[in-house]
Design an enzyme around this catalytic site. Structure first.
Site, PDB file in Angstrom:
ATOM      1  N   TYR A   7      48.423  61.136 -35.578  1.00 41.59           N
ATOM      2  CA  TYR A   7      48.060  60.866 -34.185  1.00 41.59           C
ATOM      3  C   TYR A   7      49.134  61.370 -33.220  1.00 41.59           C
ATOM      4  CZ  TYR A   7      44.505  57.635 -36.014  1.00 41.59           C
ATOM      5  OH  TYR A   7      43.432  57.093 -36.655  1.00 41.59           O
ATOM      6  N   GLU A  21      37.721  56.709 -29.011  1.00 36.24           N
ATOM      7  CA  GLU A  21      36.497  57.055 -29.737  1.00 36.24           C
ATOM      8  C   GLU A  21      35.592  57.951 -28.897  1.00 36.24           C
ATOM      9  OE1 GLU A  21      36.904  56.291 -32.805  1.00 36.24           O
ATOM     10  OE2 GLU A  21      38.614  55.128 -32.122  1.00 36.24           O
TER      11      GLU A  21
END
Length: 716
Positions: free
Chosen positions: A429, A341
């Protein structure tokens, strides 16, 4: 929390002037600009996920004024949009909305015009997709002209749309006060407020939120203040962000500062654990990231831990990352998720994919950046081990879906009506990560590629881009590669990377992790090649000294070879089940999936205990999927009856779909009722066997969903 007297008291540290992020890496100061000028903005030709006419306007700013009513689970107030038409002849404003939004009125005001009173506007709401609708507002033609600012105010109420999650106190960690949070990614915030719900549009925003006494409100904003007397929170985001990154949480929340620009927020019962787990690591990770990719642009890097009902693992809202509290059990996964994050502060938040069809531009780059940070902070072997776990999962999903499945493309073209959230998968991803790793490899030096990424952020910060922008910038930055036609290398063509199905054409070398990965594979071979293995040989492997990722890799690879002989399962249980009982949920979920997939009844009580304890989607759904797909559906139904009142309604509906292979709504469109357990607490006597859970195209349920939840450990 300070009271508001003559001037607002900030809840977060005041931002200092940002250092210049445009400087180049040492030795590159003479390099000419490798890309378009600072005013460059390439709008996508189309965003099929948005009903809005966002290309007809420039959104300069918007303001939200909301009142939260926990008693009726309702937000009410108004939205003010500061717009500038950019096309002639625009007679309507079309915003993304949702059926859960009740529009009360809409008016228009032209700042600086002689008529200062707002003009009431007519509007209509039209169907768009199953995840939203369109709000079409008729504009006064005399007032709306290209380049002339106009202010639109929408008064509305919203309740239980997909972006807004109301939790009764029983569903919070402390079980004292109710809590509400929003989750906008990817196209949910149209149920929070009418908007241009596309990542192509960025703007600043402010917000005023009125709450009952004892409630703390946080938002993804760079500045905040609170008036205790009026119970009003004020927020300001001074940097442009897309609509999906506007986030709010309100409840009984407290904080502890863990660094000069970071603090941890959580319910009181969780706070000390969260602070202990993170310690001073956040500032350390930020510093490593800044050394690699340039200054952190957002000022604050706060983290709030949310109850297990939070639908994903983590969300990178600027200034305020949301993370599920369940992950606190797993220190290594917590580390990876927080760093991921943080990486989004550069890749995803500062520079954003302009359409959801190219989500890999955020997730693939953030995954690469996350692994650069962990390599610098914890060494290359650690990063290689974590990467091996994820790439194993990627190939596992390819075996399930097939190499020709279109969802394995980086540039996924989807039709109108398809929810972009269903396209979040391991390819976004991990295949994206592999492509970025390939670019790093051909650049010749990882430090040189760090410089490229640093300048890429400087060039495109606060903008939305498409893949061609990244590729053009890369080839301009490395002209020697452009001259050798690197984009057309046979088998590794950039077009094949972006549009081709199947596995990545290139994967990074993980040999640096051999000392950690090798013993895992040796132990797997030992268990697979004997029935059961020799106890003396097993004694050379002490799993109590292994890291979480080593044990996870071992269990994942053993899962890949299920079903196993009963004697092997019995020996595995004798050797490890007591150890796994004391480890974190990421280990336990994998062992229990082995128990279920191999119908190993002696350890079934462990499955029951786990599902009674854990109410998080990422842990419950995979186990229920496996229970239903095998011969234990009756066990799954029994556990569901016993625990359903502690599950969030959305998760309850998902599990009903899995268990009963039916729609989550009845013919009237309302949710299925809560089914009371029998007086004995057991399931109906019929034993249902050989039930097969199938993967739905939307990915909401089925085996694909279970794999995604377990393997991706999804962080947006």
């Amino acid at each position: 929390m300070a009271e508001l007297h003559q001037a607002p008291t900030s809840l977060c540290c005041c931002r200092k002037s940002l250092p210049d992020s445009g400087g180049r890496c040492s030795g590159d100061s003479g390099r000419p600009s490798a890309g378009p000028g600072p005013e460059f903005q390439r709008c996508p030709l189309v965003d099929v996920a948005s009903a809005s006419n966002f290309r007809s306007f420039q959104l300069r700013h918007f303001h939200l004024d909301l009142r939260l009513n926990f008693a009726v689970k309702e937000m009410s107030g108004w939205l003010v949009l500061d717009l500038v038409p950019v096309q002639p002849g625009v007679c309507s404003l079309i915003l993304d909305s949702h059926p859960s939004l009740l529009i009360h009125s809409i008016d228009c005001k032209v700042p600086g015009a002689r008529q200062q009173e707002p003009v009431s506007l007519t509007y209509r709401v039209d169907p768009f997709t199953d995840y939203g609708s369109s709000l079409s507002i008729s504009l006064p033609t005399a007032a709306v002209k290209p380049g002339r600012a106009v202010q639109i105010t929408v008064r509305y109420t919203t309740t239980d749309g997909p972006a807004i999650w109301w939790l009764d106190s029983e569903l919070t960690c402390g079980q004292v006060r109710p809590l509400v949070f929003t989750q906008g990614h990817s196209v949910c915030n149209r149920s929070f407020f009418p908007c241009f719900d596309t990542p192509a549009v960025k703007s600043t925003y402010t917000a005023t939120v009125r709450v009952p006494e004892g409630v703390t409100v946080l938002m993804s904003a760079s500045r905040s203040s609170y008036s205790k007397q009026d119970r009003v929170f004020q927020f300001s985001m001074e940097f442009p962000i897309p609509s999906y990154l506007v986030a709010l949480v309100a409840g009984e929340l407290q904080h502890v500062d863990v660094g000069p620009r970071s603090r941890v927020w959580a319910e009181p019962c969780l706070l000390s654990c969260a602070v202990k787990k993170l310690g001073g690591s956040v500032e350390r990770w930020l510093g490593v990231a800044e050394d690699l990719f340039g200054p952190y642009l957002w000022g604050r890097c706060d983290i709030v831990f949310l109850p297990p009902s939070f639908p994903i693992v983590a969300m990178e809202n600027p200034c305020l990352t949301f993370i599920i509290a369940s992950i606190l059990e797993s220190s290594e996964f917590l580390l990876i998720d927080v760093i991921h994050e943080i990486a989004h502060g550069w890749f995803g938040n500062a520079v954003t994919n302009a359409t959801w069809e190219e989500m890999w531009l955020s997730e693939g780059l953030a995954t690469y950046a996350q692994r650069r940070i962990t390599t610098e902070a914890y060494g290359e072997p650690f990063t290689c081990l974590e990467t091996a776990v994820r790439l194993d999962a990627l190939h596992r999903q390819l075996r399930l879906l097939g190499d020709n499945n279109p969802v394995s493309r980086l540039q996924v073209k989807f039709e109108s009506g398809v929810n972009p959230s269903t396209l979040m998968n391991l390819f976004t991803y991990e295949k994206g990560f592999c492509f970025v790793s390939y670019l790093s490899e051909i650049s010749g030096d990882v430090r040189r590629f760090d410089c490229f990424l640093r300048d890429y952020i400087s060039e495109f910060k606060f903008k939305s881009v498409v893949a061609q922008d990244l590729i053009d910038y890369f080839l301009s930055y490395f002209p020697e590669l452009k001259d050798t036609a690197v984009a057309q290398r046979e088998g590794l063509e950039f077009e094949r990377w972006l549009s081709g199905c199947g596995p990545p054409p290139y994967e990074p070398d993980l040999s640096a992790g051999g000392a950690l990965i090798g013993p895992v594979q040796d132990l797997c071979d030992l268990w697979r090649n004997a029935d059961p293995p020799d106890l003396e040989a097993l004694a050379t492997f002490d799993l109590s000294t292994w890291s979480t990722f080593q044990i996870v890799l071992f269990l994942d690879r053993m899962l890949d070879h299920s079903p196993l002989p009963h004697s092997v399962m019995a020996s595995l249980s004798d050797s490890y089940s007591s150890l796994f009982d004391g480890l974190n949920a990421e280990v336990q979920i994998r062992w229990l999936q082995m128990v279920v997939r191999n119908s190993f009844y002696p350890d079934l009580p462990r499955v029951r205990a786990f599902l009674h304890k854990h109410t998080s989607r990422m842990y419950t759904v995979p186990l229920y999927e496996d229970l239903v797909a095998g011969v234990m559906k009756c066990v799954a139904v029994e556990i569901f009856y016993q625990t359903q009142r502690r599950l969030h309604p959305n998760l309850r509906r998902t599990l009903q779909q899995i268990l009963f292979q039916t729609s989550s709504t009845n013919q009237n469109g309302s949710a299925l009722p809560v089914v009371p357990p029998s007086s004995s607490g057991s399931t109906p006597p019929q034993e249902l066997t050989a039930a097969v859970a199938t993967a739905s195209p939307g990915g909401a349920t089925g085996t694909t969903a279970a794999i995604a939840l377990r393997d991706v450990n999804v962080s947006a």
